[in-house]
Design an enzyme around this catalytic site. Structure first.
Site, PDB file in Angstrom:
ATOM      1  N   GLU A 271       4.242  -4.462  12.184  1.00 18.61           N
ATOM      2  CA  GLU A 271       3.252  -3.390  11.979  1.00 18.61           C
ATOM      3  C   GLU A 271       2.097  -4.031  11.215  1.00 18.61           C
ATOM      4  OE1 GLU A 271       3.319  -0.579  13.265  1.00 18.61           O
ATOM      5  OE2 GLU A 271       5.423  -0.187  13.733  1.00 18.61           O
TER       6      GLU A 271
ATOM      7  N   ASN B 218       0.803  -1.237   0.000  1.00 17.93           N
ATOM      8  CA  ASN B 218       0.000   0.000   0.000  1.00 17.93           C
ATOM      9  C   ASN B 218       0.834   1.285   0.000  1.00 17.93           C
ATOM     10  OD1 ASN B 218       0.735  -0.636   2.627  1.00 17.93           O
ATOM     11  ND2 ASN B 218      -1.113   0.230   3.517  1.00 17.93           N
TER      12      ASN B 218
ATOM     13  N   CYS C 244      -3.425   1.358   6.580  1.00 13.74           N
ATOM     14  CA  CYS C 244      -3.596   0.672   7.870  1.00 13.74           C
ATOM     15  C   CYS C 244      -4.157   1.611   8.928  1.00 13.74           C
ATOM     16  CB  CYS C 244      -2.267   0.102   8.326  1.00 13.74           C
ATOM     17  SG  CYS C 244      -0.952   1.296   8.274  1.00 13.74           S
TER      18      CYS C 244
ATOM     19  N   GLU D 162       7.959   1.974  14.968  1.00 10.38           N
ATOM     20  CA  GLU D 162       8.805   2.494  13.901  1.00 10.38           C
ATOM     21  C   GLU D 162       8.872   4.009  14.051  1.00 10.38           C
ATOM     22  OE1 GLU D 162       8.049   0.805   9.805  1.00 10.38           O
ATOM     23  OE2 GLU D 162       6.207   0.292  10.838  1.00 10.38           O
TER      24      GLU D 162
HETATM   25  P1  NAP Z   1       0.429  -9.262   3.633  1.00 14.53           P
HETATM   26  O1  NAP Z   1      -0.316 -10.132   2.738  1.00 14.53           O
HETATM   27  O2  NAP Z   1       0.514  -9.623   5.071  1.00 14.53           O
HETATM   28  O3  NAP Z   1       1.885  -9.115   2.993  1.00 14.53           O
HETATM   29  C1  NAP Z   1       2.867  -8.273   3.515  1.00 14.53           C
HETATM   30  C2  NAP Z   1       4.233  -8.764   3.071  1.00 14.53           C
HETATM   31  O4  NAP Z   1       4.505 -10.040   3.652  1.00 14.53           O
HETATM   32  C3  NAP Z   1       4.352  -8.970   1.563  1.00 14.53           C
HETATM   33  O5  NAP Z   1       5.657  -8.623   1.161  1.00 14.53           O
HETATM   34  C4  NAP Z   1       4.112 -10.456   1.418  1.00 14.53           C
HETATM   35  O6  NAP Z   1       4.605 -11.014   0.247  1.00 14.53           O
HETATM   36  C5  NAP Z   1       4.836 -10.978   2.638  1.00 14.53           C
HETATM   37  N1  NAP Z   1       4.425 -12.316   3.059  1.00 14.53           N
HETATM   38  C6  NAP Z   1       3.272 -12.980   2.792  1.00 14.53           C
HETATM   39  N2  NAP Z   1       3.278 -14.200   3.357  1.00 14.53           N
HETATM   40  C7  NAP Z   1       4.470 -14.324   4.002  1.00 14.53           C
HETATM   41  C8  NAP Z   1       5.068 -15.359   4.794  1.00 14.53           C
HETATM   42  N3  NAP Z   1       4.451 -16.508   5.041  1.00 14.53           N
HETATM   43  N4  NAP Z   1       6.304 -15.139   5.293  1.00 14.53           N
HETATM   44  C9  NAP Z   1       6.943 -13.984   5.079  1.00 14.53           C
HETATM   45  N5  NAP Z   1       6.430 -12.971   4.360  1.00 14.53           N
HETATM   46  C10 NAP Z   1       5.198 -13.130   3.831  1.00 14.53           C
HETATM   47  O7  NAP Z   1      -0.126  -7.788   3.636  1.00 14.53           O
HETATM   48  P2  NAP Z   1      -0.529  -6.926   2.375  1.00 14.53           P
HETATM   49  O8  NAP Z   1      -1.704  -7.605   1.776  1.00 14.53           O
HETATM   50  O9  NAP Z   1       0.647  -6.653   1.539  1.00 14.53           O
HETATM   51  O10 NAP Z   1      -0.901  -5.536   3.044  1.00 14.53           O
HETATM   52  C11 NAP Z   1      -2.115  -5.285   3.651  1.00 14.53           C
HETATM   53  C12 NAP Z   1      -2.035  -5.375   5.154  1.00 14.53           C
HETATM   54  O11 NAP Z   1      -0.930  -4.656   5.664  1.00 14.53           O
HETATM   55  C13 NAP Z   1      -3.223  -4.781   5.852  1.00 14.53           C
HETATM   56  O12 NAP Z   1      -3.679  -5.645   6.859  1.00 14.53           O
HETATM   57  C14 NAP Z   1      -2.686  -3.513   6.484  1.00 14.53           C
HETATM   58  O13 NAP Z   1      -3.369  -3.056   7.596  1.00 14.53           O
HETATM   59  C15 NAP Z   1      -1.313  -3.880   6.791  1.00 14.53           C
HETATM   60  N6  NAP Z   1      -0.469  -2.703   6.892  1.00 14.53           N
HETATM   61  C16 NAP Z   1      -0.057  -2.296   8.124  1.00 14.53           C
HETATM   62  C17 NAP Z   1       0.717  -1.163   8.254  1.00 14.53           C
HETATM   63  C18 NAP Z   1       1.199  -0.706   9.605  1.00 14.53           C
HETATM   64  O14 NAP Z   1       2.114   0.088   9.636  1.00 14.53           O
HETATM   65  N7  NAP Z   1       0.642  -1.170  10.693  1.00 14.53           N
HETATM   66  C19 NAP Z   1       1.075  -0.446   7.127  1.00 14.53           C
HETATM   67  C20 NAP Z   1       0.637  -0.872   5.878  1.00 14.53           C
HETATM   68  C21 NAP Z   1      -0.130  -2.014   5.788  1.00 14.53           C
HETATM   69  P3  NAP Z   1       3.588 -11.226  -1.016  1.00 14.53           P
HETATM   70  O15 NAP Z   1       3.365  -9.890  -1.562  1.00 14.53           O
HETATM   71  O16 NAP Z   1       4.296 -12.104  -1.935  1.00 14.53           O
HETATM   72  O17 NAP Z   1       2.334 -11.832  -0.460  1.00 14.53           O
END
Ligand code: NAP
Ligand code: MG
Length: 451
Positions: A227, A129, A261, A431
């Protein structure tokens, strides 16, 4: 190879290779060597190097912003703002290189003091994002503390991060200090989480994947910053400046097409001003311009992928009263027009789950106690807002809400200088700000006997 798509047109932006387990092992070994050299360099050199990274980002601002816009579907004005913040983040942490101070501690029989030492090799696993911004908050803090970094961007949005690493390569810093591994989280991310040569994982993404990472990382007891997701509340009291609160809420829930997020997706509004707020919020939202992300006037782009579009669409249901706020443009993009859900049942999944798309939920409340209770009625605790003309009340409510950050009479959450992170299932660690330095250094205690 992974085909990278433009979410506004579904056209291919190119192919990116998928790293293998052997690539991970090779990158980790290089990072280990680079880290030893980097940590041994003069303080002034490391601080200047961080500033040179900031400068090169500024010199390539438009190029990096366009990559972000084309790959994520972000309005170009937003991308420029994010890339500019990325440069500022490297400058900010450049100033931290010579301020990692320890303590001297009074003890018997000698002199005792603490040192802040680098953790070693840090893997940054980033979401789609805010690809470059979120990766860079972690990269900059980690480098400032003397660590080497391997960054794994989200599989679908690697372009800006790949370019950043190329630009840093041109600066002639220790080879392998900052590397990028592209590919799937389940393969590359998993390998980084498992491999012994990585000392710390900084993960930003979903709560579900965060829990898996936490489990796998426990095999080698890696340090972790997580995060994760959010479902933040904005509490609007009748004595607030309702028009201002309503206008600010547009960006707070529809900005980045709701893929934020910190999105204030639950708005609790005191009953006597509920209709006034709803109307002002809907009117202000209708001004948003949905269209081509490269267009200067666009304020709302498409959702990042067809898969994510399907997930957001699954929240639409007939048992909810939606205010529609505009039409989706024609064409093949993952368009999803913003909507407000008016007072749905509080146990509806729209109120409980993170949507990560442009759907706001507005709910009425009566008393201050009820507002705090409702805001806390979530597994998440990332961000939030309180709007009130009564400062003491705003502070009481801000203190009552269990979340990592709360803004009073503002819907902003992220500043380079202040800590950012979640309570409850929104994460572990902080962070940004000086707080991040704690999570990129190990504290060593040294005792020197004098007797
Ligand atoms: P995600 O599916 O959890 O993926 C995040 C990252 O983790 C991606 O690079 C993903 O790779 C990788 N990943 C997936 N499965 C993994 C595993 N088993 N082991 C290690 N790494 C793995 O999240 P997203 O869909 O990209 O983002 C949306 C989420 O992020 C939302 O829930 C949002 O709230 C959260 N978010 C939180 C913050 C914060 O600062 N708190 C900021 C931004 C977003 P792939 O792309 O290959 O799946
Ligand atoms: Mg995902």
């Amino acid at each position: 190879m992974t085909t990278i798509l433009n979410p506004a047109t579904q056209e291919s932006l190119g192919e990116v290779r998928e790293a293998t387990r052997a690539d991970v092992d090779h990158a980790v070994a290089r990072a280990g060597d680079a880290q030893a050299r980097w940590a041994a360099e003069a303080i002034g050199y490391r601080a200047r190097s961080m500033r040179r990274i900031a400068d090169t980002i500024r010199n390539h601002l438009e190029e990096l912003a366009l990559l972000e816009t084309d790959n994520v579907g972000k309005p170009i004005a937003d991308s420029r703002g994010e890339v500019s913040m990325v440069a500022d983040t490297f400058d900010y942490y450049a100033g931290a290189v010579d301020k990692l101070v320890g303590q001297s501690i009074p003890v018997d029989g000698g002199v005792d003091f603490t040192l802040r030492e680098p953790m070693g090799v840090v893997a940054v696993i980033a979401p789609w994002n805010f690809p470059l911004a979120i990766a860079s908050w972690n990269i900059a803090a980690a480098l400032a503390c003397g660590n080497a970094v391997i960054v794994k961007p989200a599989e679908i949005t690697p372009l800006s991060t790949l370019r950043l690493v190329e630009l840093v390569d041109d600066l002639d810093l220790p080879a392998g200090l900052l590397q990028c591994l592209t590919g799937k989280g389940s393969i590359v991310g998993h390998a980084l989480t498992e491999v012994a040569g990585v000392d710390k994982i900084s993960f930003t993404g979903s709560t579900e994947v965060g829990k898996q990472i936490s489990e796998v990382a426990s095999g080698t007891l890696k340090r972790l910053t997580l995060e994760l997701g959010g479902k933040s509340a904005s509490v609007v009291f009748a004595d607030a400046d309702i028009e201002r609160a309503a206008r600010a809420s547009v960006g707070a829930v529809f900005g980045n097409s709701g893929q934020d997020c910190c999105a204030r997706s639950r708005m609790y509004v005191q009953r006597e001003v509920f209709d006034q707020y709803l109307k002002a919020f809907a009117d202000a939202s209708r001004v948003a311009v949905m269209g081509s992300p490269r267009d200067e006037s666009t304020t709302l782009g498409p959702l990042v992928s067809a898969q994510h579009h399907a997930k957001v669409s699954s929240f639409l249901s007939d048992d909810i009263d939606f205010v529609e706020l505009g039409a989706e443009p024609e064409g093949p993009g993952n368009w999803f027009a913003p909507r407000i859900a008016v007072a749905p049942d509080r146990t509806h999944r729209l109120v409980e789950d993170e949507v990560f798309g442009p759907i706001a939920t507005v709910l009425p409340f009566d008393t201050e106690e009820e507002a705090i209770r409702e805001a806390n009625n979530s597994i998440y605790g990332l961000s939030g807002s309180v709007w009130s003309g009564d400062g003491a009340r705003a502070l009481r409510v801000a203190r009552g809400i269990r979340s990592g950050s709360i803004s009073i009479n503002s819907n902003t959450s992220v500043r380079i200088q202040t800590p950012f992170g979640g309570m409850k299932q929104s994460g572990v660690g902080r962070e940004l700000g000086l707080a991040a330095l704690d999570s990129y250094t190990e504290l060593k205690n040294i005792f020197f006997a004098t007797e």
